[in-house]
Every structure is written in structure tokens, then in C-alpha cells.
Design a protein around this motif. Structure first.
Motif, PDB file in Angstrom:
ATOM      1  N   LEU A 114    -143.083   5.041  16.834  1.00 22.27           N
ATOM      2  CA  LEU A 114    -142.558   6.346  16.440  1.00 22.27           C
ATOM      3  C   LEU A 114    -143.554   7.018  15.514  1.00 22.27           C
ATOM      4  O   LEU A 114    -144.009   6.412  14.546  1.00 22.27           O
ATOM      5  N   GLN A 115    -143.890   8.273  15.797  1.00 25.34           N
ATOM      6  CA  GLN A 115    -144.791   9.038  14.954  1.00 25.34           C
ATOM      7  C   GLN A 115    -144.003  10.164  14.286  1.00 25.34           C
ATOM      8  O   GLN A 115    -143.785  11.227  14.878  1.00 25.34           O
ATOM      9  N   PRO A 116    -143.557   9.974  13.048  1.00 19.58           N
ATOM     10  CA  PRO A 116    -142.704  10.959  12.378  1.00 19.58           C
ATOM     11  C   PRO A 116    -143.310  12.350  12.269  1.00 19.58           C
ATOM     12  O   PRO A 116    -142.586  13.350  12.280  1.00 19.58           O
ATOM     13  N   SER A 117    -144.644  12.441  12.157  1.00 21.62           N
ATOM     14  CA  SER A 117    -145.275  13.755  11.989  1.00 21.62           C
ATOM     15  C   SER A 117    -145.012  14.672  13.169  1.00 21.62           C
ATOM     16  O   SER A 117    -144.956  15.903  13.010  1.00 21.62           O
ATOM     17  N   GLU A 118    -144.842  14.109  14.375  1.00 19.56           N
ATOM     18  CA  GLU A 118    -144.550  14.931  15.547  1.00 19.56           C
ATOM     19  C   GLU A 118    -143.181  15.589  15.415  1.00 19.56           C
ATOM     20  O   GLU A 118    -143.005  16.763  15.742  1.00 19.56           O
ATOM     21  N   PHE A 119    -142.202  14.851  14.927  1.00 16.93           N
ATOM     22  CA  PHE A 119    -140.847  15.391  14.783  1.00 16.93           C
ATOM     23  C   PHE A 119    -140.746  16.316  13.574  1.00 16.93           C
ATOM     24  O   PHE A 119    -139.876  17.190  13.530  1.00 16.93           O
ATOM     25  N   ALA A 120    -141.639  16.121  12.594  1.00 17.61           N
ATOM     26  CA  ALA A 120    -141.632  16.984  11.408  1.00 17.61           C
ATOM     27  C   ALA A 120    -141.953  18.433  11.770  1.00 17.61           C
ATOM     28  O   ALA A 120    -141.482  19.365  11.106  1.00 17.61           O
ATOM     29  N   LYS A 121    -142.738  18.649  12.832  1.00 13.91           N
ATOM     30  CA  LYS A 121    -143.048  20.014  13.269  1.00 13.91           C
ATOM     31  C   LYS A 121    -141.773  20.726  13.706  1.00 13.91           C
ATOM     32  O   LYS A 121    -141.549  21.893  13.372  1.00 13.91           O
ATOM     33  N   PHE A 122    -140.924  20.021  14.450  1.00 17.33           N
ATOM     34  CA  PHE A 122    -139.656  20.585  14.913  1.00 17.33           C
ATOM     35  C   PHE A 122    -138.723  20.867  13.750  1.00 17.33           C
ATOM     36  O   PHE A 122    -138.168  21.964  13.616  1.00 17.33           O
ATOM     37  N   THR A 123    -138.530  19.883  12.863  1.00 14.47           N
ATOM     38  CA  THR A 123    -137.565  20.056  11.777  1.00 14.47           C
ATOM     39  C   THR A 123    -138.036  21.090  10.752  1.00 14.47           C
ATOM     40  O   THR A 123    -137.211  21.768  10.136  1.00 14.47           O
ATOM     41  N   THR A 124    -139.348  21.234  10.584  1.00 11.09           N
ATOM     42  CA  THR A 124    -139.865  22.268   9.684  1.00 11.09           C
ATOM     43  C   THR A 124    -139.578  23.654  10.249  1.00 11.09           C
ATOM     44  O   THR A 124    -139.155  24.557   9.518  1.00 11.09           O
ATOM     45  N   CYS A 125    -139.799  23.830  11.549  1.00  8.63           N
ATOM     46  CA  CYS A 125    -139.453  25.110  12.199  1.00  8.63           C
ATOM     47  C   CYS A 125    -137.964  25.401  12.043  1.00  8.63           C
ATOM     48  O   CYS A 125    -137.554  26.543  11.790  1.00  8.63           O
ATOM     49  N   LEU A 126    -137.143  24.371  12.175  1.00 10.89           N
ATOM     50  CA  LEU A 126    -135.695  24.525  12.100  1.00 10.89           C
ATOM     51  C   LEU A 126    -135.257  24.938  10.689  1.00 10.89           C
ATOM     52  O   LEU A 126    -134.483  25.891  10.521  1.00 10.89           O
ATOM     53  N   LEU A 127    -135.758  24.232   9.674  1.00  5.88           N
ATOM     54  CA  LEU A 127    -135.352  24.552   8.306  1.00  5.88           C
ATOM     55  C   LEU A 127    -135.926  25.907   7.872  1.00  5.88           C
ATOM     56  O   LEU A 127    -135.262  26.665   7.147  1.00  5.88           O
ATOM     57  N   LEU A 128    -137.142  26.221   8.288  1.00  3.11           N
ATOM     58  CA  LEU A 128    -137.735  27.517   7.970  1.00  3.11           C
ATOM     59  C   LEU A 128    -136.873  28.640   8.538  1.00  3.11           C
ATOM     60  O   LEU A 128    -136.629  29.652   7.866  1.00  3.11           O
ATOM     61  N   ALA A 129    -136.408  28.445   9.773  1.00  4.88           N
ATOM     62  CA  ALA A 129    -135.532  29.438  10.401  1.00  4.88           C
ATOM     63  C   ALA A 129    -134.209  29.545   9.646  1.00  4.88           C
ATOM     64  O   ALA A 129    -133.676  30.648   9.443  1.00  4.88           O
ATOM     65  N   ARG A 130    -133.669  28.412   9.227  1.00  6.16           N
ATOM     66  CA  ARG A 130    -132.413  28.407   8.472  1.00  6.16           C
ATOM     67  C   ARG A 130    -132.573  29.172   7.154  1.00  6.16           C
ATOM     68  O   ARG A 130    -131.718  29.980   6.777  1.00  6.16           O
ATOM     69  N   TYR A 131    -133.669  28.924   6.453  1.00 10.04           N
ATOM     70  CA  TYR A 131    -133.867  29.589   5.162  1.00 10.04           C
ATOM     71  C   TYR A 131    -134.086  31.097   5.335  1.00 10.04           C
ATOM     72  O   TYR A 131    -133.460  31.907   4.647  1.00 10.04           O
ATOM     73  N   LEU A 132    -134.988  31.480   6.242  1.00  8.07           N
ATOM     74  CA  LEU A 132    -135.327  32.893   6.406  1.00  8.07           C
ATOM     75  C   LEU A 132    -134.182  33.716   6.989  1.00  8.07           C
ATOM     76  O   LEU A 132    -134.199  34.947   6.900  1.00  8.07           O
ATOM     77  N   SER A 133    -133.194  33.050   7.602  1.00  6.21           N
ATOM     78  CA  SER A 133    -132.039  33.763   8.142  1.00  6.21           C
ATOM     79  C   SER A 133    -130.913  33.892   7.113  1.00  6.21           C
ATOM     80  O   SER A 133    -129.852  34.419   7.422  1.00  6.21           O
ATOM     81  N   GLY A 134    -131.161  33.407   5.898  1.00  7.34           N
ATOM     82  CA  GLY A 134    -130.149  33.486   4.858  1.00  7.34           C
ATOM     83  C   GLY A 134    -129.931  34.908   4.362  1.00  7.34           C
ATOM     84  O   GLY A 134    -130.753  35.810   4.571  1.00  7.34           O
ATOM     85  N   THR A 135    -128.821  35.119   3.685  1.00  6.37           N
ATOM     86  CA  THR A 135    -128.474  36.436   3.163  1.00  6.37           C
ATOM     87  C   THR A 135    -129.437  36.853   2.054  1.00  6.37           C
ATOM     88  O   THR A 135    -129.779  36.062   1.177  1.00  6.37           O
ATOM     89  N   ASN A 136    -129.886  38.095   2.129  1.00 10.97           N
ATOM     90  CA  ASN A 136    -130.765  38.696   1.106  1.00 10.97           C
ATOM     91  C   ASN A 136    -132.100  37.963   0.937  1.00 10.97           C
ATOM     92  O   ASN A 136    -132.694  37.999  -0.144  1.00 10.97           O
ATOM     93  N   ILE A 137    -132.560  37.289   1.971  1.00 11.11           N
ATOM     94  CA  ILE A 137    -133.872  36.648   1.931  1.00 11.11           C
ATOM     95  C   ILE A 137    -134.913  37.613   2.479  1.00 11.11           C
ATOM     96  O   ILE A 137    -134.802  38.067   3.620  1.00 11.11           O
ATOM     97  N   ARG A 138    -135.891  37.950   1.669  1.00 13.40           N
ATOM     98  CA  ARG A 138    -136.991  38.826   2.073  1.00 13.40           C
ATOM     99  C   ARG A 138    -138.288  38.074   1.823  1.00 13.40           C
ATOM    100  O   ARG A 138    -138.701  37.889   0.678  1.00 13.40           O
ATOM    101  N   VAL A 139    -138.905  37.630   2.888  1.00  6.05           N
ATOM    102  CA  VAL A 139    -140.073  36.764   2.741  1.00  6.05           C
ATOM    103  C   VAL A 139    -141.242  37.469   2.067  1.00  6.05           C
ATOM    104  O   VAL A 139    -142.150  36.823   1.537  1.00  6.05           O
ATOM    105  N   ALA A 140    -141.220  38.802   2.037  1.00  6.03           N
ATOM    106  CA  ALA A 140    -142.274  39.543   1.354  1.00  6.03           C
ATOM    107  C   ALA A 140    -142.146  39.437  -0.158  1.00  6.03           C
ATOM    108  O   ALA A 140    -143.113  39.696  -0.887  1.00  6.03           O
TER     109      ALA A 140
END
Length: 423
Positions: A114-140
Motif C-alpha cells: 500500500l502506498q499512502p501517498s497515492e490516496f493522499a492526493k484523493f483525500t486532499t482534493c476532497l478536504l480542499l473541496a469541503r473547506y472551500l465550499s464552506g459558508t463565507n469562505i473566500r480563498v482570496a
């Protein structure tokens, strides 16, 4: 049956077709590159091509399960998935198996890893999407940007400790996601400038020339926009950062990079030549691709492939098998499939009603695009050999299954896009 749980409801079958096509191409080329006369069929799981067939079957099964899940499942559990991969990235530093100088694999027994770094790419995309879709989040905004950057950088730091420079660099492509969500284009310009400065610093021995050129360039821009005080401050800050980066490059190159990494960079930049040593892989890979000419030598007829002249030909250098046996025409077909895949994902991203789905889709597109460009660039000798797989084609269970999960989660989110307006 509820549409959320219907396997056939609104599925983008074009993405599914491209996925299956790339997996099939991968199986055929792995079979050719790793062929063993004692075990000629795909059904013998003692061989790498037999194992790859098993990985494809497991991947398709996981894909079907994903399509049967609720779409909210992925957003709700994004922090949990991210946390699990972070724990695995920490665990691999303690109990991981060292392969090729990288302690990146956890042994599962029976020849499987098992190579965890491969799955980390997926979960990072997932959590990034979760955070940026939050209320009043402006990445700028600085606070939101720093939190988003931390989500990306934390797994990068853990992976660099393995050390796996290739997988670490993959995460940098997520800057495109932040740009799509409102980050200033100056960050993209700065990233491109850093790459240019890195190359120039290594190519030019005298740093005074580089720093002088930066000062002159900044001075010209200031004279052109001297009435824009805000821009002048940005230019001054950027100049200071660039000069600091130039001085840090030499330190990173001499004190942090390992000898084999430095040699690979030197070979690509033309500083040194080592076709019989560290540059052997790339040299043989370019010979293999060039020997394929227009139509290729034919399936399992490549001499470079047949006699194993190219090390790691079933994994990082799988594209040279495509070039040798399928020729220029076959290579164009493979590249066309990847291009169509990335463009299709971008189209899928832009039709989403949910911020979560859109951000996640751009994350998937960025990761796949980066892998394809760097892997193929590596096989033809235009980028350093940093060891990242060609998505869905290179041999490897962790890589294939992680990309499968990434794609099928996207397909599921897209299939329910009319109902996902909660984020």
C-alpha cells in the motif's frame, strides 16, 4: 429506486469509457513490458500483469460501490478520509518498506503493498473541496488562503520525509484549483517564475547576473506603472521573495537534494551527461520511443521492451512501451485520450451547481494533468526522472485504485448535480 442510489442515473458514461480504455491499454502494455514465458496469461496472479488485472477488477468493483453511495457521503466524511491518510503517511515513516530509496510502502503480505501517498492526493482534493465550499469562505482572503494552503502542504511535508520528491510535487498543481476559486493570478506567475529561476540558478554559475536581471526587470515594471502604488509594493515584495529564492536554490541543491536527484536534474538541464549511469533509463526510453517510428514495431515485438533495456518499464517508464510498439500513431491516441479526459472533467466541473463538486472536479483534473505531463516528459527526457506513474496505465495497485476512486467519486457527484446545491 431512489435516484441517488440508482446505478444508471445520469452517469457520465464517456468518463467511464475513457477510464476502461486507459485501463485496457495499461494491461496490454504491462503484459508486453513484463512478459514471462512461463506464465503467459493474464489469469496467473504470480505475474505483475496478472496482479494488474486483479487491481482493475477491484477498481471497477469499488467504482460500482461508489456509484451506489449517497453523494453527501464524500463531503461529510472528507475530514475523516484526510485524517486516515495523514495517519498512514506517518505510519509509513515508521514501518514502511524502503523501495528505490523511498520509504513509501506498507507491506500487506502476499507481495501486495500500500502506498499512502497515492490516496493522499484523493483525500486532499476532497478536504480542499469541503473547506472551500464552506459558508463565507473566500480563498482570496489571507486567512482562507492560508488554511487551504495548509491542507495541501501538510501531506506534502510528510511525503517529502519519505523522501518522495515526485509525489510531493504533485500537490503543487492544486494551485490551479485555488486560482479557479479566486486566488490572484500573481501566484501562478510567481510559481512559473520560481521554476524559471530554479533552472537559471543551476545553469548560471554567477548569481549576480540573475539578481541583476531581476532588479532591472522590476525597475522597468515600476517605471511603466509608477502611478500605481499598490502594484509597486507588490513588485517590491515579489523582488525580495525572488532574490531570497535564488539564494535558497543553491542551499536546497547542495544540502537537501540527494545525489541521485541532483544528477537527474543535471542531465535534464544539460549540465552533465551520464547515459551509462543515472541517465541510462531516460536514454534507453528515448531510444525505445524513437524506434517505434510511425506505426510501431507491433504488440510484444519491441526489442527495447523484449530484452528489458529500460528499467522500471512497467511502472514509471510504461509510455516508452507505447512509443516503441504502437509508434507515433498509438502515442497520439493515448495522449488524445488523456487530453479528452482532462477536458471532459473540466466540462463536468463547470456544469456543477455545488461548489464542493466543482472544486473537487478541478482538483482531479489538475492531478491527472500533472501526472501525465510529468510522466511523459520524463520518458522523453524533458523533465527530471522523479518517479510518478502514468494514470491508469502504469503498473501499481495503489495508483490504479486511487485514480479509480478519484474518477468515480467525481462521476457520482456529477450524476447527482441537480440535487447537490447544499454547498
Amino acid at each position: 429506486m431512489n435516484n441517488q442510489r440508482s446505478f444508471f442515473f445520469n452517469v457520465d458514461w464517456m468518463l467511464v469509457f475513457i477510464y476502461l480504455a486507459l485501463c485496457t491499454i495499461g494491461l496490454l502494455n504491462i503484459h508486453s513490458a513484463m512478459y514471462n514465458e512461463k506464465y503467459p496469461t493474464f489469469l496467473d496472479f504470480n505475474t505483475d500483469y496478472g496482479k494488474q488485472l486483479l487491481y482493475v477488477i477491484v477498481g471497477i468493483t469499488i467504482g460500482i460501490v461508489i456509484l451506489l453511495l449517497e453523494s453527501r457521503f464524500f463531503s461529510t466524511l472528507a475530514p475523516f478520509f484526510y485524517g486516515v491518510t495523514v495517519l498512514l503517511l506517518m505510519l509509513v515513516l515508521v514501518v514502511g518498506r524502503n523501495v528505490g530509496g523511498n520509504q513509501a510502502w506498507i507491506s500487506l503480505g502476499g507481495g501486495f503493498r500500500l502506498q499512502p501517498s497515492e490516496f493522499a492526493k484523493f483525500t486532499t482534493c476532497l478536504l480542499l473541496a469541503r473547506y472551500l465550499s464552506g459558508t463565507n469562505i473566500r480563498v482570496a482572503e489571507p486567512k482562507s488562503f492560508l488554511i487551504a494552503a495548509a491542507i495541501i502542504v501538510f501531506p506534502m511535508f510528510l511525503i517529502m520525509l519519505q523522501p518522495d520528491a515526485g509525489s510531493t510535487l504533485v500537490f503543487s498543481c492544486l494551485i490551479f484549483v485555488l486560482y479557479r476559486e479566486g486566488v490572484s493570478p500573481y501566484f501562478l506567475i510567481l510559481e512559473g517564475l520560481f521554476i524559471t529561476l530554479f533552472v537559471l540558478t543551476l545553469k548560471v554559475n554567477n548569481l549576480t547576473y540573475i539578481i541583476g536581471a531581476l532588479v532591472i526587470l522590476a525597475g522597468i515594471i515600476v517605471l511603466m506603472f509608477r502611478k500605481n502604488r499598490k502594484l509597486i509594493r507588490v513588485i517590491a515584495m515579489g523582488l525580495a521573495i525572488c532574490i531570497a529564492f535564488v539564494f535558497s536554490v543553491k542551499f536546497i541543491y547542495t544540502s537537501i537534494l540527494k545525489p541521485h536527484q541532483k544528477v537527474r536534474i543535471d542531465i535534464v538541464l544539460g549540465i552533465t551527461k551520464d547515459n551509462k549511469g543515472k541517465g541510462y533509463n531516460v536514454h534507453q526510453s528515448t531510444i525505445a520511443i524513437g524506434s517505434g517510428k510511425l506505426w510501431g514495431r507491433g504488440y510484444m515485438q519491441g526489442t527495447q521492451t523484449k530484452y528489458s533495456f529500460v528499467p522500471e518499464q512497467g511502472t514509471d517508464f510504461i509510455f516508452c512501451t507505447v512509443g516503441e510498439e504502437w509508434g507515433f500513431a498509438g502515442s497520439v491516441v493515448v495522449l488524445g485520450l488523456y487530453l479528452f479526459l482532462v477536458l471532459r472533467i473540466i466540462r463536468v466541473a463547470e456544469r456543477q451547481r455545488s461548489t464542493f463538486s466543482r472544486v473537487y472536479a478541478y482538483g482531479v483534473a489538475s492531478v491527472i494533468f500533472f501526472h501525465v505531463v510529468i510522466n511523459i516528459g520524463m520518458t522523453i527526457g524533458v523533465v527530471p526522472s522523479i518517479g510518478i506513474p502514468l494514470p491508469l496505465i502504469s503498473y501499481g495497485g495503489s495508483s490504479l485504485i486511487s485514480f479509480t476512486i478519484m474518477l468515480f467519486v467525481l462521476i457520482k457527484l456529477d450524476s447527482n448535480r441537480m440535487g447537490m446545491i447544499y454547498a
